[in-house]
Motif scaffolding. Structure first.
Motif, PDB file in Angstrom:
ATOM      1  N   UNK A 174     -10.541   7.771 -12.108  1.00  0.00           N
ATOM      2  CA  UNK A 174     -10.492   6.487 -11.420  1.00  0.00           C
ATOM      3  C   UNK A 174      -9.072   6.076 -11.078  1.00  0.00           C
ATOM      4  N   UNK A 175      -8.137   6.359 -11.990  1.00  0.00           N
ATOM      5  CA  UNK A 175      -6.755   5.956 -11.770  1.00  0.00           C
ATOM      6  C   UNK A 175      -6.070   6.796 -10.699  1.00  0.00           C
ATOM      7  N   UNK A 176      -6.438   8.068 -10.581  1.00  0.00           N
ATOM      8  CA  UNK A 176      -5.878   8.898  -9.516  1.00  0.00           C
ATOM      9  C   UNK A 176      -6.217   8.289  -8.158  1.00  0.00           C
ATOM     10  N   UNK A 177      -7.452   7.878  -7.995  1.00  0.00           N
ATOM     11  CA  UNK A 177      -7.894   7.270  -6.740  1.00  0.00           C
ATOM     12  C   UNK A 177      -7.264   5.898  -6.545  1.00  0.00           C
ATOM     13  N   UNK A 178      -7.296   5.078  -7.583  1.00  0.00           N
ATOM     14  CA  UNK A 178      -6.772   3.712  -7.497  1.00  0.00           C
ATOM     15  C   UNK A 178      -5.274   3.719  -7.210  1.00  0.00           C
ATOM     16  N   UNK A 179      -4.507   4.542  -7.910  1.00  0.00           N
ATOM     17  CA  UNK A 179      -3.055   4.563  -7.743  1.00  0.00           C
ATOM     18  C   UNK A 179      -2.654   4.967  -6.329  1.00  0.00           C
ATOM     19  N   UNK A 180      -3.414   5.894  -5.727  1.00  0.00           N
ATOM     20  CA  UNK A 180      -3.120   6.295  -4.357  1.00  0.00           C
ATOM     21  C   UNK A 180      -3.307   5.107  -3.416  1.00  0.00           C
ATOM     22  N   UNK A 181      -4.420   4.421  -3.545  1.00  0.00           N
ATOM     23  CA  UNK A 181      -4.695   3.256  -2.698  1.00  0.00           C
ATOM     24  C   UNK A 181      -3.639   2.169  -2.910  1.00  0.00           C
ATOM     25  N   UNK A 182      -3.330   1.880  -4.158  1.00  0.00           N
ATOM     26  CA  UNK A 182      -2.395   0.805  -4.476  1.00  0.00           C
ATOM     27  C   UNK A 182      -0.993   1.112  -3.957  1.00  0.00           C
ATOM     28  N   UNK A 183      -0.534   2.340  -4.141  1.00  0.00           N
ATOM     29  CA  UNK A 183       0.816   2.694  -3.688  1.00  0.00           C
ATOM     30  C   UNK A 183       0.926   2.600  -2.167  1.00  0.00           C
ATOM     31  N   UNK A 184      -0.094   3.056  -1.468  1.00  0.00           N
ATOM     32  CA  UNK A 184      -0.059   2.993  -0.009  1.00  0.00           C
ATOM     33  C   UNK A 184       0.010   1.551   0.484  1.00  0.00           C
ATOM     34  N   UNK A 185      -0.783   0.683  -0.096  1.00  0.00           N
ATOM     35  CA  UNK A 185      -0.796  -0.715   0.329  1.00  0.00           C
ATOM     36  C   UNK A 185       0.513  -1.410  -0.055  1.00  0.00           C
ATOM     37  N   UNK A 186       0.970  -1.184  -1.294  1.00  0.00           N
ATOM     38  CA  UNK A 186       2.177  -1.857  -1.769  1.00  0.00           C
ATOM     39  C   UNK A 186       3.409  -1.450  -0.978  1.00  0.00           C
ATOM     40  N   UNK A 187       3.513  -0.157  -0.646  1.00  0.00           N
ATOM     41  CA  UNK A 187       4.688   0.309   0.083  1.00  0.00           C
ATOM     42  C   UNK A 187       4.606  -0.006   1.577  1.00  0.00           C
ATOM     43  N   UNK A 188       3.395  -0.120   2.105  1.00  0.00           N
ATOM     44  CA  UNK A 188       3.241  -0.331   3.549  1.00  0.00           C
ATOM     45  C   UNK A 188       3.346  -1.790   3.960  1.00  0.00           C
ATOM     46  N   UNK A 189       2.951  -2.701   3.098  1.00  0.00           N
ATOM     47  CA  UNK A 189       2.827  -4.106   3.505  1.00  0.00           C
ATOM     48  C   UNK A 189       4.149  -4.727   3.935  1.00  0.00           C
ATOM     49  N   UNK A 190       5.270  -4.237   3.435  1.00  0.00           N
ATOM     50  CA  UNK A 190       6.570  -4.793   3.820  1.00  0.00           C
ATOM     51  C   UNK A 190       7.399  -3.846   4.662  1.00  0.00           C
ATOM     52  N   UNK A 191       6.749  -2.867   5.270  1.00  0.00           N
ATOM     53  CA  UNK A 191       7.458  -1.785   5.954  1.00  0.00           C
ATOM     54  C   UNK A 191       8.240  -2.277   7.175  1.00  0.00           C
TER      55      UNK A 191
END
Length: 260
Positions: free
Chosen positions: A73-90
């Motif tokens: 679950x964390x492998x999937x969740x961490x991928x989603x979270x990192x993409x959103x967190x890094x992209x939102x302020x790009x």
């Protein structure tokens, strides 16, 4: 999209390399910091939950089944979270580059995607290594984890792209996203078995697009059937989000350049 990617491959490579180096530049251990956090995370979850808390998965006899369930679950969740967190302020982060250079702005999201996938692959290798060392059965069904991660990456990057545009005009979007994802984490069966929830609650949580992705990843890692049909809903959500992101970006492009 392929032609701009090939044309600006030097820019993509430079930004990607900078993203990776920024994780450990100036540190003593250097590139080891790319693999130490995943190792530590897997170790903590296996020791704490399997050995100290004695957590067990219903219907699975292996002592590390819950740890595998949690890590999947964390492998999937961490991928989603990192993409959103890094992209939102790009757009705000690269404001100077956007104003001074002319290039397709979607190029900026490719380094984020590349680094996030790299981190997910490292974590996945750590989990697979733990499964092998602990004697947990690894079946061919585990290959289903790759389409899961592919759809998760699609959902994460288009969501991040939509938020990146909104964040330029409404700076509270970044903080609001953090709060929403805290709630979304507990609305996804990562740390708790799905069986403890009543059917009405499961039906409500199933509207969460990460719900089927995490379930499919967990089934794949545990050697249980993982139907490809579970991917239909998150793919549909990704397509709708992509359309919204492109529409909003094109409608607000001129104002976006002024705001950043």
């Amino acid at each position: 999209m392929l032609a701009p990617i090939l044309r600006y491959r030097g820019l993509i490579y430079a930004i990607t390399l900078r993203e990776i180096k920024s994780r450990y530049i100036g540190s003593t251990l250097g590139p080891l910091w790319l693999i130490l956090p995943p190792i530590f995370m897997v170790f903590i979850y296996t020791v704490i939950f399997s050995q100290i808390m004695r957590a067990r998965m219903p219907g699975v006899e292996h002592q590390y089944a819950y740890s595998v369930y949690l890590c999947a679950g964390l492998v999937t969740w961490n991928l989603m979270l990192e993409l959103v967190q890094r992209s939102k302020g790009l757009f705000l982060e690269h404001a100077n580059l956007i104003k001074k250079s002319s290039f397709p702005k979607f190029i900026l999201f490719l380094p984020v995607l590349a680094v996030a996938l790299l981190n997910s692959c490292i974590l996945l290798v750590m989990v697979l290594g733990f499964m092998i060392l602990s004697g947990f059965p690894v079946t061919s069904g585990i290959l289903m984890i790759f389409p899961v991660l592919a759809v998760t990456a699609l959902l994460g990057i288009v969501t991040g792209a939509l938020l990146a545009t909104l964040n330029v005009f409404f700076r509270d979007v970044g903080q609001l996203t953090d709060i929403v994802f805290q709630g979304l984490f507990w609305a996804t069966p990562i740390v708790y078995p799905l069986g403890i929830l009543s059917e009405p609650i499961q039906a409500i949580l199933s509207w969460n697009p990460l719900f089927p992705l995490v379930r499919m990843a967990q089934n794949a890692m545990l050697g249980e059937p993982a139907g490809v049909g579970l991917l239909v809903y998150p793919i549909a959500i990704s397509v709708v989000t992509l359309i919204l992101a492109v529409f909003l970006y094109r409608r607000s492009y001129a104002d976006l350049l002024d705001q950043i």
